[in-house]
Write an enzyme that holds these catalytic residues in place. Sequence first.
Site, PDB file in Angstrom:
ATOM      1  N   ASP A 224       0.882  -1.171   0.000  1.00  0.00           N
ATOM      2  CA  ASP A 224       0.000   0.000   0.000  1.00  0.00           C
ATOM      3  C   ASP A 224       0.918   1.219   0.000  1.00  0.00           C
ATOM      4  O   ASP A 224       1.747   1.379   0.906  1.00  0.00           O
ATOM      5  CB  ASP A 224      -0.868   0.023   1.262  1.00  0.00           C
ATOM      6  CG  ASP A 224      -1.931  -1.069   1.265  1.00  0.00           C
ATOM      7  OD1 ASP A 224      -2.083  -1.761   0.246  1.00  0.00           O
ATOM      8  OD2 ASP A 224      -2.611  -1.223   2.295  1.00  0.00           O
ATOM      9  N   ASP A 379     -13.277  -3.785  -1.214  1.00  0.00           N
ATOM     10  CA  ASP A 379     -12.983  -3.403   0.176  1.00  0.00           C
ATOM     11  C   ASP A 379     -14.262  -3.541   1.006  1.00  0.00           C
ATOM     12  O   ASP A 379     -14.916  -2.552   1.334  1.00  0.00           O
ATOM     13  CB  ASP A 379     -12.498  -1.945   0.236  1.00  0.00           C
ATOM     14  CG  ASP A 379     -11.227  -1.709  -0.551  1.00  0.00           C
ATOM     15  OD1 ASP A 379     -10.327  -2.556  -0.487  1.00  0.00           O
ATOM     16  OD2 ASP A 379     -11.138  -0.677  -1.246  1.00  0.00           O
TER      17      ASP A 379
HETATM   18  O1  1PR Z   1     -10.470   2.959  -5.020  1.00  0.00           O
HETATM   19  O2  1PR Z   1      -9.664   2.379  -7.271  1.00  0.00           O
HETATM   20  O3  1PR Z   1      -8.701   4.330  -6.093  1.00  0.00           O
HETATM   21  O4  1PR Z   1      -8.225   2.015  -5.358  1.00  0.00           O
HETATM   22  C1  1PR Z   1      -7.645   2.256  -4.114  1.00  0.00           C
HETATM   23  C2  1PR Z   1      -7.010   0.980  -3.668  1.00  0.00           C
HETATM   24  O5  1PR Z   1      -6.326   1.245  -2.457  1.00  0.00           O
HETATM   25  C3  1PR Z   1      -8.012  -0.140  -3.407  1.00  0.00           C
HETATM   26  O6  1PR Z   1      -7.519  -1.345  -3.947  1.00  0.00           O
HETATM   27  C4  1PR Z   1      -8.062  -0.252  -1.882  1.00  0.00           C
HETATM   28  O7  1PR Z   1      -8.137  -1.598  -1.465  1.00  0.00           O
HETATM   29  C5  1PR Z   1      -6.720   0.339  -1.459  1.00  0.00           C
HETATM   30  N1  1PR Z   1      -6.804   1.087  -0.196  1.00  0.00           N
HETATM   31  C6  1PR Z   1      -7.398   2.281  -0.031  1.00  0.00           C
HETATM   32  N2  1PR Z   1      -7.223   2.691   1.247  1.00  0.00           N
HETATM   33  C7  1PR Z   1      -6.537   1.722   1.869  1.00  0.00           C
HETATM   34  C8  1PR Z   1      -6.116   1.752   3.272  1.00  0.00           C
HETATM   35  O8  1PR Z   1      -5.543   0.775   3.785  1.00  0.00           O
HETATM   36  N3  1PR Z   1      -6.400   2.835   3.974  1.00  0.00           N
HETATM   37  N4  1PR Z   1      -5.575  -0.381   1.234  1.00  0.00           N
HETATM   38  C9  1PR Z   1      -6.261   0.719   0.966  1.00  0.00           C
HETATM   39  C10 1PR Z   1      -6.059  -1.576   1.082  1.00  0.00           C
HETATM   40  C11 1PR Z   1      -5.760  -3.615   1.773  1.00  0.00           C
HETATM   41  C12 1PR Z   1      -4.931  -4.701   1.348  1.00  0.00           C
HETATM   42  C13 1PR Z   1      -3.925  -5.055   2.364  1.00  0.00           C
HETATM   43  C14 1PR Z   1      -4.464  -6.366   2.859  1.00  0.00           C
HETATM   44  C15 1PR Z   1      -3.468  -7.200   3.547  1.00  0.00           C
HETATM   45  N5  1PR Z   1      -5.127  -2.408   1.572  1.00  0.00           N
HETATM   46  O9  1PR Z   1      -4.601  -4.829   0.048  1.00  0.00           O
HETATM   47  O10 1PR Z   1      -2.707  -5.069   1.745  1.00  0.00           O
HETATM   48  O11 1PR Z   1      -5.575  -6.112   3.701  1.00  0.00           O
HETATM   49  O12 1PR Z   1      -3.058  -6.605   4.720  1.00  0.00           O
HETATM   50  P1  1PR Z   1      -2.548  -7.474   5.941  1.00  0.00           P
HETATM   51  O13 1PR Z   1      -1.873  -8.670   5.377  1.00  0.00           O
HETATM   52  O14 1PR Z   1      -1.581  -6.599   6.644  1.00  0.00           O
HETATM   53  O15 1PR Z   1      -3.761  -7.817   6.763  1.00  0.00           O
HETATM   54  P2  1PR Z   1      -9.318   2.986  -5.957  1.00  0.00           P
END
Ligand code: 1PR
Length: 526
Positions: A224, A379
């Site tokens: 991320d 999400d």
């Molecule tokens: O909405 O098309 O602009 O895409 C934004 C992207 O960014 C989406 O794929 C969304 O999942 C991601 N995103 C947005 N905000 C966050 C955040 O964390 N605040 N991250 C975010 C999503 C989730 C996972 C993470 C897993 C594994 N991250 O991909 O890597 O949950 O984590 P872990 O192993 O530590 O539990 P758009």
Amino acid sequence: MITLLDYGAGNVRSVINAIERLGETIKIVKSGEDILAAEKLVFPGVGAFGSMMEILDQKGFVLPLKQYLLENRPFLGICLGLHALFDGSEEAPEQKGLGIIPGMVKRFNTNLSVPHIGWNGISCHQSSVLWQQFEGTEKFYFVHSYHAVPETTESILCTTDYDYSFTSGIQKGNIIAVQFHPEKSGRAGLRMLNNFLKSDSQSQMPTHTIHKTCLAKRIIACLDVRANDQGDLVVTKGDQYDVREKGSVRNLGKPVELARRYYESGADEITFLNITGFRDFPLEDMPMLSVLKQTSLNVFVPLTIGGGIRDYTDANGKFYSALDVASSYFRSGADKVSIGSDAVVIVEDYLKTGQKTGTTAIETIARVYGNQAVVISIDPRRVYVENPDFVSHHVIQTQFPGPNGEQYCWYQCTIKGGREGRNVDAVTLARICEMMGAGEILLNCIDKDGTNSGFDIELINAVKQAVSIPVIASSGAGCEAHFLEVFTKTQAESALAAGIFHRNEVPIENVKSFLKTQVEIRKDFN
Ligand code: 1PR
């Protein structure tokens, strides 16, 4: 000097990077004469068969290419570069192929997930220069929904099993083509490319012959990425999507360095999510493009990028389509793009009208780059209900009752990184996105993210049962056993983790050595 046939669709940067890494220089084909002047021609087809043949035709490449091939000159086709050699493809029945190998390209006819995505093996049927220094047990990266069906067997170089055996390589004289992507197949792929590029390679069989190959479960490292308060692009990690600790954005490292570390420790794929992409326009956010470009110089496994893939009008009124944004990412080294917030909006619109418009990000990107290039990142968050009849969403009965003892829940899709819940459930979203042309689902779970408590098995089963495309299980991995659990209790094709890899709590090597006797995985990454 290697001549590369780039007809302008998809990611040829990784092929260029791989060939240059092997010490060769590249000339990109600009005209038919360039094809005829080539000493060795590499044709990395990407995208869809119809648009590939159309562009080759428009550019006047078809006749010189046929002549080159009929003269039996050194040729390496990759993926669609293999399909092009056949008479035609079910993917675009109206377009003719080059007709060098008699036969057709057909869609996978299986109940397994299509596209066939991931690392699979090969059974070799002919000796070849490609096999020099090969054990025969190596796995290569495949991503395709169609495969070649030659009329006769003599040109079959190798086959691969995915429900049934299909042709994964052909060889006829000096013309060689493979269905998998050597440029995305780590060290084994680079070795194979090198065997083709070198003039002194000896034709041979690999040491062992595999009779039945098996698709590996993939372990994906996710980064991320966002700018921190000082403006530096960092890898961060949230707890249930909250990436701030004591007010500051957590900084877990530099994206390019971490991606390289994960590649070297055996990650089968790497995903970058530009998590503030929903508010910053990615084409103005050039660092992400440069992260991809730099990563693809050293990382030879598939790269997915997500964040901000949608239509956008800039401050000067200039319109950029989601396809423009995706194209920039593909040109910078991405193999797949992942669409998050925009997919929810697309599905909401579809649910209102019941009509596909043909103009959405999912449809337009899939049409040009192929379904396999479009990942949907979901999400979702659990919403408990007392009675399934109270909501119109896909409800499951859960073993983990809610705060008031509720036995049922549904998974609410969110947008803008979990900031806004919408009236669509994850199962419906996945199903409609597949119908619109998405090739894979990246299934996060906000409740599980960063908790180290294991994947949400109930969510993964609910979505997996609703779609026939591959699903990446994401969120919650805390130890090696969680990967075994997700691969044995669900049909997910791959599992993604972030926090445990970034904090080095559970390195990828440990996950792989824990799984290696229990689950089919790619082992030979060194
Ligand atoms: O909405 O098309 O602009 O895409 C934004 C992207 O960014 C989406 O794929 C969304 O999942 C991601 N995103 C947005 N905000 C966050 C955040 O964390 N605040 N991250 C975010 C999503 C989730 C996972 C993470 C897993 C594994 N991250 O991909 O890597 O949950 O984590 P872990 O192993 O530590 O539990 P758009």
